[in-house]
Design an enzyme around this catalytic site. Structure first.
Site, PDB file in Angstrom:
ATOM      1  CG  ASP A 157      -1.801   1.192   1.329  1.00 58.50           C
ATOM      2  OD1 ASP A 157      -2.280   1.667   0.292  1.00 58.50           O
ATOM      3  OD2 ASP A 157      -2.017   1.670   2.465  1.00 58.50           O
ATOM      4  CG  ASP A 189      -1.567   7.572   0.890  1.00 60.43           C
ATOM      5  OD1 ASP A 189      -0.581   8.301   0.696  1.00 60.43           O
ATOM      6  OD2 ASP A 189      -2.515   7.478   0.084  1.00 60.43           O
ATOM      7  CD  GLU A 236     -14.034   7.024  -4.262  1.00 63.25           C
ATOM      8  OE1 GLU A 236     -14.102   6.488  -5.384  1.00 63.25           O
ATOM      9  OE2 GLU A 236     -13.032   7.662  -3.869  1.00 63.25           O
ATOM     10  CD  GLU A 292      -0.803   5.989 -12.668  1.00 65.30           C
ATOM     11  OE1 GLU A 292       0.180   5.508 -13.256  1.00 65.30           O
ATOM     12  OE2 GLU A 292      -1.939   6.014 -13.165  1.00 65.30           O
ATOM     13  CG  ASP A 320      -1.717   2.017   6.662  1.00 62.63           C
ATOM     14  OD1 ASP A 320      -2.198   1.722   5.544  1.00 62.63           O
ATOM     15  OD2 ASP A 320      -1.957   3.088   7.247  1.00 62.63           O
TER      16      ASP A 320
END
Length: 317
Positions: free
Chosen positions: A68, A70, A119, A186, A241
């Site tokens: 991942d 972030d 979202e 991206e 995370d």
């Protein structure tokens, strides 16, 4: 005559015992209905008591690590994305009542349970009943927020998390492929990956943003990366995370290491295969990750997988 009969009977019993003892060993070398070359698994009792009769076994392999972004590559949420969102809100003049629209640290931590920036804004606006929010505004805001986030990264204020550079270097040096799978834009993800330097970043594929219709906790993005890399889920380990990231990895049937970050320490990580504060303090290296790959399927000798007894394979052992 009776003694002779007893001797013959005893001999027959001994022969029967010898045949019974040899049958499992012989079965290991018989062809299967699928064809020659397959090795049959012996009963566990024989494997435990007789090392010589144990079948050739395969070692788990690691073909790829999916990170991942972030909270995993860098702890970007609190001092990166949150700040950029607030700067974009201010530029667009958004207000809640008489006050500027602003996401504090605690509020943003809760909003991180929603995957994807657009979202996240839509979810927030619905929660507070804000009448000015729609998808088009979310798209425009997110585009500007991404630009502001990239500028923050360029200042050097968002470093890589401990151990990330070392683990990725070790993986690439050992022909383990690396991808980054994120719900973020991206371009924003590329900025973080570029912190690894051009040589490493050029070897890492990014799957991010709207490249899949459903975001985490859906497994779509991990399935897309797996299909693109042409690897099996049991030969991949994910590093996440958050609870929603872990759920996505598990739904994709992949092992998952959790490196807890600022906003995710209270998430449910009960399904994780390994949990650490960070890669350095948790002493996580390629050997650790390799041990979590769940591949245990039987393969033809010397084809695609390492064989413990024959020394055939990639030779990283």
């Amino acid at each position: 005559a009776s003694s002779v009969a007893r001797s013959v009977g005893t001999m027959h019993v001994r022969i029967l015992f010898i045949v019974a003892a040899l049958l499992p060993l012989a079965a290991a070398f018989l062809p299967t209905p699928q064809g020659l070359g397959r090795v049959q698994r012996l009963p566990s009792a024989h494997a435990a008591t007789s090392p010589r009769s144990a079948p050739l076994q395969l070692r788990a392999t690691l073909d790829a690590i999916f990170f991942d972004c972030d909270g995993v590559l860098a702890d970007t949420e609190r001092d990166g994305h949150r700040i950029a969102f607030n700067m974009a809100f201010k530029e667009f003049g958004l207000k809640v009542g008489d006050n500027d629209m602003e996401w504090g640290e605690e509020l943003y931590g809760k909003l991180c349970e929603i995957g994807g920036g657009k979202e996240r804004m839509m979810g927030y606006w619905q929660q507070i009943g804000w009448p000015g929010g729609d998808w088009d505004l979310a798209v425009d805001l997110h585009k500007r927020k991404t630009q502001l986030f990239q500028e923050l990264v360029d200042t050097g204020k968002i470093p890589l998390r401990p151990g990330v550079d070392k683990l990725i270097t070790e993986a690439l040096d050992n022909n383990v492929r690396v991808a980054v799978c994120s719900t973020s834009n991206e371009k924003a993800v590329q900025k973080i990956v570029d912190l690894l330097g051009p040589e490493k970043s050029s070897q890492i594929k990014i799957f991010a943003g709207d490249c899949v219709p459903r975001k985490k906790p859906s497994p779509d993005i991990y399935n897309l990366a797996r299909e693109d890399y042409q690897v099996r889920p049991e030969d991949v380990v994910v590093i996440e995370d958050s609870g929603i990231g872990l759920a996505a990895a598990k739904a994709a049937e992949m092992s998952c290491v959790v490196t807890m970050s600022t906003y995710t320490r209270n998430d449910d990580f009960s399904e994780a295969d390994h949990i650490v504060d960070d890669l350095v303090s948790g002493d996580v290296d390629l050997t650790t990750i390799e041990g979590l790959a769940t591949s245990t399927q039987w393969e033809d000798w010397g084809v695609d997988r390492d064989i413990m007894n024959s020394g055939v394979g990639r030779g990283r052992w």
